[in-house]
Write an enzyme that holds these catalytic residues in place. Sequence first.
Site, mmCIF file in Angstrom:
data_model
loop_
_atom_site.group_PDB
_atom_site.id
_atom_site.type_symbol
_atom_site.label_atom_id
_atom_site.label_comp_id
_atom_site.label_asym_id
_atom_site.label_seq_id
_atom_site.Cartn_x
_atom_site.Cartn_y
_atom_site.Cartn_z
ATOM 1 N N GLN A 1 23.391 25.595 41.883
ATOM 2 C CA GLN A 1 22.125 25.618 42.618
ATOM 3 C C GLN A 1 22.382 26.356 43.920
ATOM 4 O OE1 GLN A 1 20.500 22.285 45.039
ATOM 5 N NE2 GLN A 1 18.843 22.204 43.527
ATOM 6 N N CYS B 1 17.715 2.193 46.386
ATOM 7 C CA CYS B 1 17.773 1.765 47.783
ATOM 8 C C CYS B 1 18.134 2.903 48.726
ATOM 9 C CB CYS B 1 18.779 0.626 47.932
ATOM 10 S SG CYS B 1 20.496 1.103 47.587
ATOM 11 N N ARG C 1 20.043 9.811 41.398
ATOM 12 C CA ARG C 1 20.615 8.551 41.875
ATOM 13 C C ARG C 1 21.139 7.649 40.750
ATOM 14 N NH1 ARG C 1 15.744 6.654 45.524
ATOM 15 N NH2 ARG C 1 14.647 7.825 43.892
ATOM 16 N N TYR D 1 13.536 23.800 52.519
ATOM 17 C CA TYR D 1 14.548 24.822 52.714
ATOM 18 C C TYR D 1 13.880 26.205 52.702
ATOM 19 C CZ TYR D 1 17.606 20.851 51.879
ATOM 20 O OH TYR D 1 18.224 19.627 51.952
ATOM 21 N N CYS E 1 23.189 5.164 48.696
ATOM 22 C CA CYS E 1 24.196 6.183 48.384
ATOM 23 C C CYS E 1 24.314 7.195 49.513
ATOM 24 C CB CYS E 1 23.885 6.872 47.059
ATOM 25 S SG CYS E 1 22.159 7.357 46.831
ATOM 26 N N CYS F 1 20.608 1.531 38.934
ATOM 27 C CA CYS F 1 20.242 2.041 40.261
ATOM 28 C C CYS F 1 19.099 1.221 40.846
ATOM 29 C CB CYS F 1 19.841 3.509 40.164
ATOM 30 S SG CYS F 1 19.297 4.224 41.728
#
Length: 372
Positions: free
Chosen positions: A100, A344, A319, A170, A347, A341
């Site tokens: 990417q 939350c 996630r 971005y 991470c 997961c």
Amino acid sequence: MVDMFTPGKLGNLELDNRLMRSAVWEAMADENGFVTDSLVDCSRALAEGGVGLIILGYSHIQPNGRQQPGQTALFCDEHVAGMRRVTDAVHEAGGKVSTQIVHVGPQTNPDMIGGETPVAPSEVDHRIFGMPRALTTEEVWKLVEDFGHAARRSVEAGFDAIQIHGAHGYLVSQFISPLWNQRTDEFGGSLEGRMRFAVEVYESVRRNAGDIPVFIKLNVDDFVEGSTTPDDSLPLASKLDELGIDGIEVSAGGALSGGKGPARTKIREPQDEAYLMDLARLVRREVECTVIGMGGFRSPEVINETLASGDVDFISMARPLIREPGLINRWRSGQTARSLCESCNGCYKTLQYGKGIQCLVEYKAKERARAC
């Protein structure tokens, strides 16, 4: 009927299933953007875990396009050898992997980019990152060229596909926005002018990508007043489709979107999942290329229902695969409980330079075990 384990294709790339690992900042590169053993091991684990396509976290295409420590880079040929270690590890484990490529534009700070002022389409205060410097027209064309160079390096490194990051505030997504792009040259003004940077970047990448697929992560809605809405993004999706892009991963939101960012919390019930599907359906109506849905997918039943509807061709997750790199193989084995997961976003709190992203729950458990 299509389900998560139906083989599929992104362009000419055959994938074993309909599940992708959406790109996430791994924080596992060194201070110069070079690959470390940790990133190789992380990528191998994802491939061994059964995901159809791994999209590696964002790699910056110019030195001033960096946002975070531990972010991978593809702005010089010296970065290729390390990236080849990643692709070799993934391929040896039977997986497929995409790079990417990104320039984060104004969403950085001078400490990350050697003391420079961050750049943007126009001098518009970001509210979080401050006032950037407007790019000259010559600099914009150099960016287009450098996206192409990063694509060439991706091919040399053995990647199976290339994704352009056109989301989350971005640089590519900022050029599309009527809020952030107030230019008066050929890259601003009308919607066609604001679309031009994304179009030129795609064509530069395509020229350098050889035969491998090129796709984009596209913000369909910024969820910021005055910024990109589907009225801006859908014509771009249609134009890229017309030009031959292989796929669109549908995203939305960013640093200024509040509770409507791309990684939302409290995804606890099936009805909380698939929160960007309304936008994916809009894209589906506009294009013939592959459409990739994302946004809080946690349950096999929701994933399969979404794929069976035909609204998207693939589902991407991030996630859940931080918490369980082997999640896809768990589901394939018949253990179909939803992802562990907890949504939350803990991470992101574990990002310690040199150690990389981890599930906060797992991290705390390891810390307790060490303490005992």
